[in-house]
Design a protein around this motif. Structure first.
Motif, PDB file in Angstrom:
ATOM      1  N   VAL A  14       0.852  -1.190   0.000  1.00 15.68           N
ATOM      2  CA  VAL A  14       0.000   0.000   0.000  1.00 15.68           C
ATOM      3  C   VAL A  14       0.890   1.243   0.000  1.00 15.68           C
ATOM      4  O   VAL A  14       2.110   1.138   0.084  1.00 15.68           O
ATOM      5  N   SER A  17       0.860   6.892   2.666  1.00 17.70           N
ATOM      6  CA  SER A  17      -0.253   7.665   3.206  1.00 17.70           C
ATOM      7  C   SER A  17      -1.340   6.758   3.779  1.00 17.70           C
ATOM      8  O   SER A  17      -1.973   7.097   4.782  1.00 17.70           O
ATOM      9  N   THR A  18      -1.542   5.592   3.161  1.00 17.00           N
ATOM     10  CA  THR A  18      -2.552   4.654   3.674  1.00 17.00           C
ATOM     11  C   THR A  18      -2.123   4.102   5.026  1.00 17.00           C
ATOM     12  O   THR A  18      -2.933   3.987   5.956  1.00 17.00           O
ATOM     13  N   ARG A  21      -2.711   6.726   7.599  1.00 20.59           N
ATOM     14  CA  ARG A  21      -4.119   6.872   7.981  1.00 20.59           C
ATOM     15  C   ARG A  21      -4.541   5.790   8.961  1.00 20.59           C
ATOM     16  O   ARG A  21      -5.305   6.053   9.891  1.00 20.59           O
ATOM     17  N   VAL A  22      -4.031   4.580   8.755  1.00 21.04           N
ATOM     18  CA  VAL A  22      -4.356   3.484   9.681  1.00 21.04           C
ATOM     19  C   VAL A  22      -3.738   3.742  11.051  1.00 21.04           C
ATOM     20  O   VAL A  22      -4.384   3.564  12.086  1.00 21.04           O
ATOM     21  N   LYS A  26      -7.739   6.809  10.979  1.00 20.67           N
ATOM     22  CA  LYS A  26      -8.630   7.501  10.059  1.00 20.67           C
ATOM     23  C   LYS A  26      -9.645   6.502   9.493  1.00 20.67           C
ATOM     24  O   LYS A  26      -9.318   5.325   9.277  1.00 20.67           O
ATOM     25  N   ASP A  28     -11.177   6.306   6.491  1.00 22.17           N
ATOM     26  CA  ASP A  28     -11.310   6.119   5.050  1.00 22.17           C
ATOM     27  C   ASP A  28     -10.399   5.037   4.472  1.00 22.17           C
ATOM     28  O   ASP A  28      -9.830   5.184   3.389  1.00 22.17           O
ATOM     29  N   VAL A  29     -10.240   3.925   5.196  1.00 20.20           N
ATOM     30  CA  VAL A  29      -9.458   2.787   4.716  1.00 20.20           C
ATOM     31  C   VAL A  29     -10.311   1.538   4.898  1.00 20.20           C
ATOM     32  O   VAL A  29     -10.919   1.342   5.953  1.00 20.20           O
ATOM     33  N   SER A  30     -10.371   0.694   3.872  1.00 17.85           N
ATOM     34  CA  SER A  30     -11.217  -0.494   3.944  1.00 17.85           C
ATOM     35  C   SER A  30     -10.770  -1.416   5.079  1.00 17.85           C
ATOM     36  O   SER A  30      -9.596  -1.423   5.479  1.00 17.85           O
ATOM     37  N   LYS A  31     -11.719  -2.193   5.584  1.00 20.23           N
ATOM     38  CA  LYS A  31     -11.435  -3.103   6.697  1.00 20.23           C
ATOM     39  C   LYS A  31     -10.357  -4.112   6.317  1.00 20.23           C
ATOM     40  O   LYS A  31      -9.457  -4.417   7.101  1.00 20.23           O
ATOM     41  N   THR A  33      -7.943  -3.774   4.109  1.00 16.07           N
ATOM     42  CA  THR A  33      -6.630  -3.118   4.055  1.00 16.07           C
ATOM     43  C   THR A  33      -6.122  -2.810   5.455  1.00 16.07           C
ATOM     44  O   THR A  33      -4.929  -2.987   5.743  1.00 16.07           O
ATOM     45  N   GLN A  34      -6.999  -2.363   6.328  1.00 24.38           N
ATOM     46  CA  GLN A  34      -6.600  -2.100   7.714  1.00 24.38           C
ATOM     47  C   GLN A  34      -6.031  -3.343   8.362  1.00 24.38           C
ATOM     48  O   GLN A  34      -4.982  -3.289   9.025  1.00 24.38           O
TER      49      GLN A  34
END
Length: 333
Positions: A14, A17-18, A21-22, A26, A28-31, A33-34
Motif C-alpha cells: 500500500v 499515506s494509507t 491513515r491506519v 482515520k 477512510d481505509v477499507s477493513k 486493508t486495515q
C-alpha cells in the motif's frame, strides 16, 4: 534495524499515506486493508513510541528543519507533514528559513547544533556540500528532503524529477501535441534541470526534434513564468502546449496567455508541476503533477528517527514518483 512506516507500506503493498491513515485511526481505509496493515505492523514489530525509547537518553526532543525558502508554495504542506509526524514520536520542530542563501543555510546548522537538537531535516544545495559531509562524518542525524544529495552522502527523501518531467510531457504528447514549450528553472535548480531531462526524454522517444527556442529559463516565480511565456508567444510558430517545471511558472504563463486574448486550453494547453493549492482554484483548473509533499514530510521524520536510532549514517535514498492530476487545462487534439 528498526522498521519504518516505509517498510510497512512496501510489505503490505500500500502507499505510505494509507499506512499513516491506519496508524492515525482515520476512517477512510477499507477493513481488509486495515487488517493487512495491522498484521504487517505486528509482524515488523513497529511502534513509533518504541523507536523513540530506543534512542539515546540525552535528547532535547526537538528536531530542526532548515527550509531553503519558506515562501515556496510547496513548503506549508511539507512542513505540516514534518510537524504531525514529529509529534507522533514526541518531538517538536524548530524551523529556519535559509532565504535561498547558502551562507544562511550554513549558519542555520550552527544555530540548531547550539540548541542541541537531536537531528536535522534540510533541503540544501550543492554549495553546502562540505557542510553535509561534516554532518555525516560527525554521525549527526540528518536527512535531506525534496532534492538528492550528491554521491549519496546522507539519507535522502526525494521525488523522481526526471520521471515527473517525462510524465507531464508524455501526457501532452498523448493528447496530440507535438510543439510543446517548456518553461524551466533549468540549471538554476536541481529540480528544474531534472524535469527538463524528462521533457527532453519524452520528445526524443516520440521522435520529435528538439527545438531550443521552445525551452526558456527563469527563476521559480509567477513573474518569471509570465516573462518566459511571452517569449514563447512571440515565436513565429508558437507552441500549442506548455509543460512548466513549477506550478508558479504555469500560473505566470496563464497570465501571459490570457493577456494576449488566447484561451486555455483552446489555444494553448498547460501542464504544471507540484500541485500547489492554487492549482485547483484558478480557471481553468491546472493539470499538474502531485508530489505528495505532506507524505514526503512525514517520511523524512520516519527516516530521521531511524537515523537517530543507529550508530552511523545509513545513506538511504527513498525516491517517490509523482502522480498526474488531470484537470481542465489540456485540450485533446
Amino acid at each position: 534495524m528498526t522498521a519504518t512506516i516505509i517498510d510497512i507500506a512496501k510489505k503490505a503493498g500500500v502507499s505510505v499515506s494509507t499506512v499513516s491513515r491506519v496508524l492515525n485511526n482515520k476512517p477512510d481505509v477499507s477493513k481488509e486493508t486495515q487488517e493487512r496493515i495491522r498484521a504487517t505492523i505486528k509482524d515488523l514489530d513497529y511502534s513509533p513510541n518504541k523507536v523513540a525509547r530506543n534512542l539515546v537518553l540525552k535528547r532535547s526532543n526537538v528536531i530542526g528543519f532548515i527550509a531553503s525558502d519558506i515562501t515556496n508554495a510547496s513548503f506549508p504542506e511539507l512542513a505540516r507533514g514534518v510537524v504531525v509526524k514529529a509529534k507522533e514520536y514526541g518531538y517538536s520542530v524548530m524551523f529556519f528559513d535559509a532565504h535561498k542563501d547558502s551562507r544562511v543555510e550554513k549558519e542555520a546548522i550552527g544555530l540548531l547544533r547550539s540548541k542541541q537538537v537531536d537531528g536535522i531535516i534540510l533541503s540544501f544545495n550543492e554549495a553546502n556540500r562540505d557542510e553535509l559531509l561534516k554532518l555525516r562524518d560527525e554521525n549527526f542525524p540528518v536527512v535531506q528532503i525534496y532534492r538528492k544529495s550528491s554521491e549519496s552522502m546522507i539519507s535522502t527523501i526525494a521525488i523522481d524529477n526526471v520521471a515527473n518531467g517525462y510524465l507531464g510531457t508524455k501526457y501532452l504528447l498523448d493528447a496530440g501535441h507535438t510543439r510543446i514549450g517548456h518553461i524551466t528553472t533549468g540549471d538554476l535548480t536541481q529540480s528544474g534541470y531534472e524535469r527538463k531531462l524528462g521533457y527532453l526524454k519524452a520528445l526524443t522517444e516520440a521522435n520529435i526534434d528538439i527545438d531550443e527556442n521552445l525551452i526558456v529559463e527563469g527563476v521559480s516565480s509567477v513573474e518569471a513564468g509570465r516573462e518566459c511565456m511571452e517569449r514563447l508567444l512571440d515565436l513565429k510558430s508558437r507552441p500549442t502546449a506548455l509543460f512548466a517545471s513549477h506550478d508558479v511558472l504555469a500560473i505566470g504563463a496563464y497570465d501571459a496567455i490570457l493577456d494576449r486574448g488566447l484561451s486555455i486550453p483552446g489555444d494553448i494547453s498547460v501542464v504544471g508541476h507540484d500541485n500547489i493549492e492554487i492549482a485547483k482554484m484558478i480557471r481553468p483548473r491546472l493539470t499538474t503533477i502531485d508530489t505528495f509533499k505532506y507524505i514526503l514530510g512525514q517520511a523524512s521524520v520516519d527516516l530521521l528517527i531511524e537515523e537517530m536510532a543507529v550508530e552511523s549514517h545509513q545513506c538511504k535514498e527513498l525516491v517517490y514518483p509523482g502522480e498526474l492530476v488531470v484537470r481542465d487545462s489540456v485540450r485533446i487534439l
